[in-house]
Design an enzyme around this catalytic site. Structure first.
Site, PDB file in Angstrom:
ATOM      1  N   ARG A  83       1.323  10.370  -5.442  1.00 31.02           N
ATOM      2  CA  ARG A  83       0.653   9.086  -5.668  1.00 31.02           C
ATOM      3  C   ARG A  83      -0.692   9.295  -6.368  1.00 31.02           C
ATOM      4  O   ARG A  83      -1.082   8.534  -7.255  1.00 31.02           O
ATOM      5  CB  ARG A  83       0.472   8.359  -4.331  1.00 31.02           C
ATOM      6  N   LYS A 180      -4.315   3.642  -6.683  1.00 28.74           N
ATOM      7  CA  LYS A 180      -5.266   3.770  -5.563  1.00 28.74           C
ATOM      8  C   LYS A 180      -6.652   4.102  -6.103  1.00 28.74           C
ATOM      9  O   LYS A 180      -7.126   5.235  -6.040  1.00 28.74           O
ATOM     10  CB  LYS A 180      -4.762   4.829  -4.563  1.00 28.74           C
ATOM     11  N   GLU A 213       0.085  -7.138   1.122  1.00 32.35           N
ATOM     12  CA  GLU A 213      -0.238  -6.044   2.047  1.00 32.35           C
ATOM     13  C   GLU A 213      -1.528  -6.395   2.772  1.00 32.35           C
ATOM     14  O   GLU A 213      -2.142  -7.430   2.511  1.00 32.35           O
ATOM     15  CB  GLU A 213      -0.385  -4.740   1.275  1.00 32.35           C
TER      16      GLU A 213
HETATM   17  C1  PLP Z   1      -4.171  -1.100   0.018  1.00 31.44           C
HETATM   18  C2  PLP Z   1      -3.369  -0.144   0.844  1.00 31.44           C
HETATM   19  N1  PLP Z   1      -2.091  -0.467   1.143  1.00 31.44           N
HETATM   20  C3  PLP Z   1      -1.332   0.356   1.900  1.00 31.44           C
HETATM   21  C4  PLP Z   1      -1.814   1.563   2.375  1.00 31.44           C
HETATM   22  C5  PLP Z   1      -0.938   2.450   3.200  1.00 31.44           C
HETATM   23  O1  PLP Z   1      -0.709   3.673   2.555  1.00 31.44           O
HETATM   24  P1  PLP Z   1      -0.445   5.014   3.366  1.00 31.44           P
HETATM   25  O2  PLP Z   1       0.772   4.791   4.192  1.00 31.44           O
HETATM   26  O3  PLP Z   1      -0.234   6.031   2.308  1.00 31.44           O
HETATM   27  O4  PLP Z   1      -1.636   5.253   4.217  1.00 31.44           O
HETATM   28  C6  PLP Z   1      -3.122   1.932   2.065  1.00 31.44           C
HETATM   29  C7  PLP Z   1      -3.684   3.208   2.526  1.00 31.44           C
HETATM   30  O5  PLP Z   1      -3.789   4.119   1.777  1.00 31.44           O
HETATM   31  C8  PLP Z   1      -3.920   1.056   1.292  1.00 31.44           C
HETATM   32  O6  PLP Z   1      -5.192   1.379   0.986  1.00 31.44           O
END
Ligand code: PLP
Length: 328
Positions: A83, A180, A213
Protein backbone atom coordinates in the site's frame (compact mmCIF):
# COMPACT_ATOMS: atom_id res chain seq x y z
CA UNK A 1 7.59 28.50 28.37
CA UNK A 2 5.47 31.65 27.72
CA UNK A 3 5.56 32.45 24.01
CA UNK A 4 7.13 35.89 24.52
CA UNK A 5 9.79 34.69 26.99
CA UNK A 6 12.09 33.07 24.44
CA UNK A 7 12.64 35.89 21.97
CA UNK A 8 16.38 35.65 21.68
CA UNK A 9 18.71 33.57 19.59
CA UNK A 10 19.12 30.13 21.15
CA UNK A 11 22.21 27.96 21.21
CA UNK A 12 22.07 24.43 19.77
CA UNK A 13 22.29 23.01 23.31
CA UNK A 14 19.35 25.13 24.45
CA UNK A 15 17.31 23.90 21.50
CA UNK A 16 18.01 20.27 22.34
CA UNK A 17 17.13 20.88 26.00
CA UNK A 18 13.91 22.59 24.95
CA UNK A 19 13.01 19.70 22.63
CA UNK A 20 13.76 17.24 25.45
CA UNK A 21 11.47 19.16 27.83
CA UNK A 22 8.74 19.25 25.18
CA UNK A 23 8.97 15.48 24.70
CA UNK A 24 8.95 14.76 28.44
CA UNK A 25 5.62 16.61 28.79
CA UNK A 26 3.83 14.72 26.02
CA UNK A 27 1.71 11.63 26.72
CA UNK A 28 3.12 9.25 24.10
CA UNK A 29 6.60 7.83 24.44
CA UNK A 30 8.58 7.11 21.29
CA UNK A 31 11.31 4.51 21.58
CA UNK A 32 13.18 4.69 18.28
CA UNK A 33 13.15 6.85 15.16
CA UNK A 34 14.92 6.40 11.86
CA UNK A 35 15.48 9.32 9.53
CA UNK A 36 17.17 9.12 6.15
CA UNK A 37 17.99 12.79 6.66
CA UNK A 38 19.89 12.00 9.87
CA UNK A 39 21.34 8.88 8.26
CA UNK A 40 20.49 6.54 11.13
CA UNK A 41 18.37 5.69 14.17
CA UNK A 42 17.96 7.84 17.28
CA UNK A 43 16.48 6.75 20.60
CA UNK A 44 16.57 10.18 22.31
CA UNK A 45 13.05 11.55 21.65
CA UNK A 46 14.46 15.10 21.52
CA UNK A 47 16.25 14.19 18.30
CA UNK A 48 13.17 12.72 16.56
CA UNK A 49 12.60 15.74 14.32
CA UNK A 50 12.31 16.69 10.65
CA UNK A 51 13.04 20.09 9.05
CA UNK A 52 10.05 22.45 8.99
CA UNK A 53 10.55 23.07 5.27
CA UNK A 54 10.19 19.42 4.38
CA UNK A 55 7.53 19.30 1.64
CA UNK A 56 5.52 16.85 3.76
CA UNK A 57 5.22 19.46 6.53
CA UNK A 58 4.34 22.65 4.71
CA UNK A 59 2.50 21.27 1.65
CA UNK A 60 1.29 17.88 2.89
CA UNK A 61 3.25 16.20 0.09
CA UNK A 62 3.94 12.99 1.95
CA UNK A 63 2.55 9.53 2.55
CA UNK A 64 2.61 7.13 5.49
CA UNK A 65 1.57 3.73 6.70
CA UNK A 66 1.36 1.91 10.02
CA UNK A 67 2.09 -1.74 10.81
CA UNK A 68 1.81 -3.53 14.14
CA UNK A 69 4.36 -5.21 16.42
CA UNK A 70 2.79 -8.22 18.13
CA UNK A 71 4.70 -10.38 20.63
CA UNK A 72 8.03 -9.32 19.17
CA UNK A 73 7.06 -9.89 15.52
CA UNK A 74 5.89 -7.53 12.80
CA UNK A 75 2.43 -8.38 11.46
CA UNK A 76 1.48 -8.25 7.77
CA UNK A 77 4.30 -5.86 6.81
CA UNK A 78 4.24 -6.89 3.14
CA UNK A 79 0.60 -5.74 2.75
CA UNK A 80 1.45 -2.42 4.39
CA UNK A 81 4.51 -2.04 2.13
CA UNK A 82 2.39 -2.79 -0.96
CA UNK A 83 0.00 0.00 0.00
CA UNK A 84 2.91 2.35 0.85
CA UNK A 85 4.49 1.82 -2.59
CA UNK A 86 1.16 2.39 -4.35
CA UNK A 87 0.64 5.60 -2.36
CA UNK A 88 4.18 6.72 -3.26
CA UNK A 89 3.56 6.19 -6.95
CA UNK A 90 0.24 8.06 -6.96
CA UNK A 91 1.85 10.93 -5.05
CA UNK A 92 4.84 11.10 -7.44
CA UNK A 93 7.21 10.48 -4.54
CA UNK A 94 10.60 8.88 -5.16
CA UNK A 95 11.86 6.11 -2.89
CA UNK A 96 15.25 6.65 -1.25
CA UNK A 97 15.98 2.92 -1.55
CA UNK A 98 14.42 -0.33 -2.75
CA UNK A 99 11.43 -2.06 -1.14
CA UNK A 100 13.91 -4.49 0.47
CA UNK A 101 15.88 -1.52 1.77
CA UNK A 102 12.76 0.04 3.30
CA UNK A 103 11.79 -3.29 4.91
CA UNK A 104 15.29 -3.69 6.34
CA UNK A 105 15.23 -0.18 7.88
CA UNK A 106 11.78 -0.84 9.40
CA UNK A 107 12.92 -4.13 10.95
CA UNK A 108 16.19 -2.66 12.28
CA UNK A 109 14.43 0.38 13.77
CA UNK A 110 11.96 -1.96 15.48
CA UNK A 111 14.86 -4.01 16.89
CA UNK A 112 16.57 -0.83 18.15
CA UNK A 113 13.39 0.18 19.98
CA UNK A 114 13.27 -3.09 22.00
CA UNK A 115 9.47 -2.71 21.83
CA UNK A 116 7.71 -6.07 21.53
CA UNK A 117 4.15 -4.75 21.22
CA UNK A 118 3.11 -1.51 19.58
CA UNK A 119 3.13 0.22 16.22
CA UNK A 120 5.54 1.17 13.48
CA UNK A 121 4.61 4.28 11.51
CA UNK A 122 6.71 5.26 8.52
CA UNK A 123 6.57 8.20 6.15
CA UNK A 124 7.94 9.20 2.78
CA UNK A 125 8.41 12.84 1.82
CA UNK A 126 9.89 14.63 -1.14
CA UNK A 127 12.35 16.38 1.15
CA UNK A 128 13.26 19.90 2.33
CA UNK A 129 14.86 22.86 0.62
CA UNK A 130 12.25 25.51 -0.20
CA UNK A 131 8.74 26.71 0.60
CA UNK A 132 7.65 26.31 -3.00
CA UNK A 133 4.77 24.19 -4.35
CA UNK A 134 7.10 22.14 -6.49
CA UNK A 135 9.38 19.77 -4.63
CA UNK A 136 12.97 20.99 -4.74
CA UNK A 137 14.68 19.61 -7.86
CA UNK A 138 17.20 16.98 -6.84
CA UNK A 139 16.15 16.99 -3.14
CA UNK A 140 16.70 13.66 -1.43
CA UNK A 141 13.40 11.96 -0.53
CA UNK A 142 12.92 11.60 3.22
CA UNK A 143 12.08 8.25 4.80
CA UNK A 144 11.17 8.21 8.49
CA UNK A 145 10.21 5.37 10.83
CA UNK A 146 8.76 5.87 14.31
CA UNK A 147 8.21 3.11 16.88
CA UNK A 148 5.51 3.92 19.42
CA UNK A 149 3.03 2.15 21.72
CA UNK A 150 0.17 2.34 19.20
CA UNK A 151 -3.26 3.93 19.48
CA UNK A 152 -5.27 2.88 22.52
CA UNK A 153 -9.06 2.65 22.57
CA UNK A 154 -11.30 2.40 25.64
CA UNK A 155 -12.09 -1.11 26.90
CA UNK A 156 -15.79 -0.33 26.40
CA UNK A 157 -15.23 -0.48 22.62
CA UNK A 158 -14.99 -4.25 23.13
CA UNK A 159 -17.49 -4.76 25.92
CA UNK A 160 -20.24 -2.27 25.08
CA UNK A 161 -19.48 -1.42 21.45
CA UNK A 162 -18.89 1.83 19.60
CA UNK A 163 -21.25 4.74 18.79
CA UNK A 164 -20.77 6.59 15.52
CA UNK A 165 -22.36 9.55 13.74
CA UNK A 166 -22.67 10.50 10.09
CA UNK A 167 -20.10 13.23 9.69
CA UNK A 168 -21.02 16.59 8.23
CA UNK A 169 -17.54 16.75 6.61
CA UNK A 170 -17.29 15.74 2.94
CA UNK A 171 -15.52 12.51 2.07
CA UNK A 172 -12.19 12.87 0.23
CA UNK A 173 -12.34 12.53 -3.56
CA UNK A 174 -11.48 8.90 -4.46
CA UNK A 175 -7.89 9.55 -5.57
CA UNK A 176 -7.00 11.03 -2.17
CA UNK A 177 -9.09 8.53 -0.21
CA UNK A 178 -7.35 5.49 -1.74
CA UNK A 179 -3.90 7.07 -1.20
CA UNK A 180 -2.56 7.16 2.34
CA UNK A 181 -1.30 10.72 2.27
CA UNK A 182 -0.48 12.87 5.28
CA UNK A 183 -3.56 15.00 4.48
CA UNK A 184 -5.89 13.77 7.21
CA UNK A 185 -7.72 17.05 7.81
CA UNK A 186 -11.21 15.61 7.02
CA UNK A 187 -10.46 12.54 9.16
CA UNK A 188 -9.28 14.67 12.09
CA UNK A 189 -12.26 17.03 11.85
CA UNK A 190 -14.67 14.09 11.64
CA UNK A 191 -13.19 12.53 14.76
CA UNK A 192 -13.31 15.85 16.64
CA UNK A 193 -16.87 16.53 15.53
CA UNK A 194 -17.98 13.08 16.76
CA UNK A 195 -16.32 13.52 20.16
CA UNK A 196 -17.85 16.97 20.56
CA UNK A 197 -21.30 15.50 19.79
CA UNK A 198 -20.81 12.71 22.36
CA UNK A 199 -20.05 9.88 19.86
CA UNK A 200 -16.94 7.75 19.58
CA UNK A 201 -16.28 8.36 15.88
CA UNK A 202 -17.77 9.41 12.55
CA UNK A 203 -18.53 7.79 9.20
CA UNK A 204 -18.09 9.39 5.78
CA UNK A 205 -20.89 8.98 3.24
CA UNK A 206 -19.98 9.53 -0.41
CA UNK A 207 -21.77 11.79 -2.89
CA UNK A 208 -23.94 8.91 -4.16
CA UNK A 209 -25.11 8.08 -0.64
CA UNK A 210 -22.82 5.06 -0.22
CA UNK A 211 -21.13 4.32 3.07
CA UNK A 212 -17.41 5.15 3.05
CA UNK A 213 -15.19 4.66 6.07
CA UNK A 214 -14.41 6.03 9.51
CA UNK A 215 -11.51 8.29 10.56
CA UNK A 216 -8.74 5.69 10.56
CA UNK A 217 -10.75 2.50 10.24
CA UNK A 218 -12.96 0.77 7.74
CA UNK A 219 -16.56 -0.17 8.41
CA UNK A 220 -18.37 -3.37 7.41
CA UNK A 221 -21.80 -4.88 7.93
CA UNK A 222 -23.60 -8.14 8.50
CA UNK A 223 -26.86 -8.10 6.53
CA UNK A 224 -30.14 -9.51 7.82
CA UNK A 225 -29.48 -12.66 5.72
CA UNK A 226 -26.08 -13.04 7.41
CA UNK A 227 -23.74 -11.91 4.62
CA UNK A 228 -20.61 -10.00 5.61
CA UNK A 229 -20.63 -6.95 3.33
CA UNK A 230 -17.71 -4.53 2.99
CA UNK A 231 -17.91 -1.24 1.05
CA UNK A 232 -15.97 -1.23 -2.23
CA UNK A 233 -12.39 -0.02 -2.05
CA UNK A 234 -12.56 2.40 -5.00
CA UNK A 235 -13.51 5.41 -2.84
CA UNK A 236 -11.95 4.52 0.53
CA UNK A 237 -8.61 3.28 1.82
CA UNK A 238 -7.85 -0.41 1.28
CA UNK A 239 -7.46 -1.31 4.93
CA UNK A 240 -4.89 -4.07 5.32
CA UNK A 241 -6.95 -5.44 8.22
CA UNK A 242 -10.14 -5.48 6.15
CA UNK A 243 -8.37 -7.14 3.20
CA UNK A 244 -6.96 -9.84 5.46
CA UNK A 245 -10.26 -10.35 7.29
CA UNK A 246 -12.19 -10.68 4.03
CA UNK A 247 -9.95 -13.70 3.30
CA UNK A 248 -10.06 -15.15 6.81
CA UNK A 249 -13.84 -14.65 7.08
CA UNK A 250 -14.37 -17.31 4.40
CA UNK A 251 -13.60 -19.89 7.10
CA UNK A 252 -16.70 -18.68 8.96
CA UNK A 253 -19.00 -19.77 6.10
CA UNK A 254 -18.70 -23.57 6.57
CA UNK A 255 -18.96 -22.99 10.33
CA UNK A 256 -22.35 -21.35 9.75
CA UNK A 257 -21.36 -18.05 11.41
CA UNK A 258 -21.99 -16.15 8.16
CA UNK A 259 -23.54 -17.14 4.83
CA UNK A 260 -21.15 -15.35 2.48
CA UNK A 261 -18.59 -12.54 2.11
CA UNK A 262 -19.21 -9.69 -0.31
CA UNK A 263 -17.56 -6.41 -1.33
CA UNK A 264 -20.08 -3.96 -2.78
CA UNK A 265 -21.59 -0.51 -2.48
CA UNK A 266 -23.53 -0.18 0.77
CA UNK A 267 -26.40 2.30 0.86
CA UNK A 268 -27.21 4.14 4.06
CA UNK A 269 -30.57 2.35 4.35
CA UNK A 270 -28.99 -1.12 3.93
CA UNK A 271 -26.37 -0.14 6.48
CA UNK A 272 -28.92 0.94 9.05
CA UNK A 273 -30.87 -2.28 8.56
CA UNK A 274 -27.78 -4.42 9.28
CA UNK A 275 -27.70 -7.04 12.01
CA UNK A 276 -24.18 -5.97 12.87
CA UNK A 277 -21.91 -3.10 11.96
CA UNK A 278 -18.16 -3.34 12.45
CA UNK A 279 -15.16 -1.05 12.76
CA UNK A 280 -12.00 -2.65 11.36
CA UNK A 281 -8.41 -1.44 11.38
CA UNK A 282 -4.85 -2.14 12.55
CA UNK A 283 -5.35 -0.08 15.70
CA UNK A 284 -8.90 -0.99 16.74
CA UNK A 285 -8.72 -4.54 15.26
CA UNK A 286 -12.48 -5.39 15.19
CA UNK A 287 -15.12 -3.60 17.25
CA UNK A 288 -18.89 -3.79 17.05
CA UNK A 289 -20.79 -0.57 16.30
CA UNK A 290 -24.00 -0.51 18.31
CA UNK A 291 -25.37 2.92 17.47
CA UNK A 292 -25.31 5.12 14.37
CA UNK A 293 -26.75 8.62 14.84
CA UNK A 294 -29.97 7.88 16.73
CA UNK A 295 -30.43 4.39 15.25
CA UNK A 296 -29.67 1.28 17.26
CA UNK A 297 -27.74 -1.33 15.24
CA UNK A 298 -28.90 -4.93 15.74
CA UNK A 299 -29.79 -5.52 19.36
CA UNK A 300 -27.56 -2.69 20.57
CA UNK A 301 -24.73 -5.01 21.67
CA UNK A 302 -21.54 -6.13 19.87
CA UNK A 303 -22.56 -9.21 17.86
CA UNK A 304 -21.23 -12.73 17.20
CA UNK A 305 -19.63 -11.93 13.82
CA UNK A 306 -17.57 -9.11 15.38
CA UNK A 307 -16.39 -11.57 18.04
CA UNK A 308 -15.60 -14.31 15.49
CA UNK A 309 -13.65 -11.89 13.25
CA UNK A 310 -11.67 -10.56 16.20
CA UNK A 311 -10.78 -14.11 17.18
CA UNK A 312 -9.60 -14.90 13.62
CA UNK A 313 -7.52 -11.73 13.48
CA UNK A 314 -5.91 -12.26 16.88
CA UNK A 315 -5.03 -15.86 15.98
CA UNK A 316 -3.48 -14.65 12.71
CA UNK A 317 -1.47 -12.01 14.62
CA UNK A 318 -0.30 -14.60 17.16
CA UNK A 319 0.62 -17.49 14.91
CA UNK A 320 -0.36 -16.90 11.28
CA UNK A 321 1.95 -16.94 8.27
CA UNK A 322 2.28 -13.14 8.01
CA UNK A 323 4.71 -12.56 10.87
CA UNK A 324 8.28 -11.30 10.49
CA UNK A 325 10.95 -11.96 13.13
CA UNK A 326 12.71 -8.96 14.64
CA UNK A 327 16.41 -9.37 15.52
CA UNK A 328 16.22 -7.64 18.94
C1 PLP B 1 -8.79 6.38 6.43
C2 PLP B 1 -8.46 4.99 6.88
N1 PLP B 1 -9.30 3.99 6.54
C3 PLP B 1 -9.05 2.72 6.94
C4 PLP B 1 -7.92 2.39 7.67
C5 PLP B 1 -7.68 0.98 8.08
O1 PLP B 1 -6.50 0.48 7.50
P1 PLP B 1 -5.62 -0.64 8.21
O2 PLP B 1 -6.49 -1.83 8.38
O3 PLP B 1 -4.51 -0.87 7.25
O4 PLP B 1 -5.19 -0.09 9.52
C6 PLP B 1 -7.03 3.41 8.02
C7 PLP B 1 -5.81 3.12 8.78
O5 PLP B 1 -4.76 3.07 8.23
C8 PLP B 1 -7.30 4.74 7.62
O6 PLP B 1 -6.46 5.74 7.95
Amino acid sequence: MPVSAGLRILTANEVVEQLRALRSRQPVKYTAFYSSQLGGIVTDPALMVIPFDDHMVHRGHGIFDTAGIVNGKIYDLEAHLDRFLKSAERSKLKLPTSREGLRDIIIKTTAASARRDGSIRYWLSSGPGSLDLMPVAGADPGFFVMIFPGLVYPEKFKTEGVRVMTTTYPIKPPLYAITKTTNYMPNVLMQMEAKEAGYDNGVFIDHDGHVGESSNMNVAFVSQDNVLVHPRFDHILSGCTSMRLLELARTLVPRGVIKDVKVDHVSMSDALAAKEMLLIGSSVKVAGIVQWDDHRIGNGKPGPVAAALLELLEADMRSGDRLIDVPY
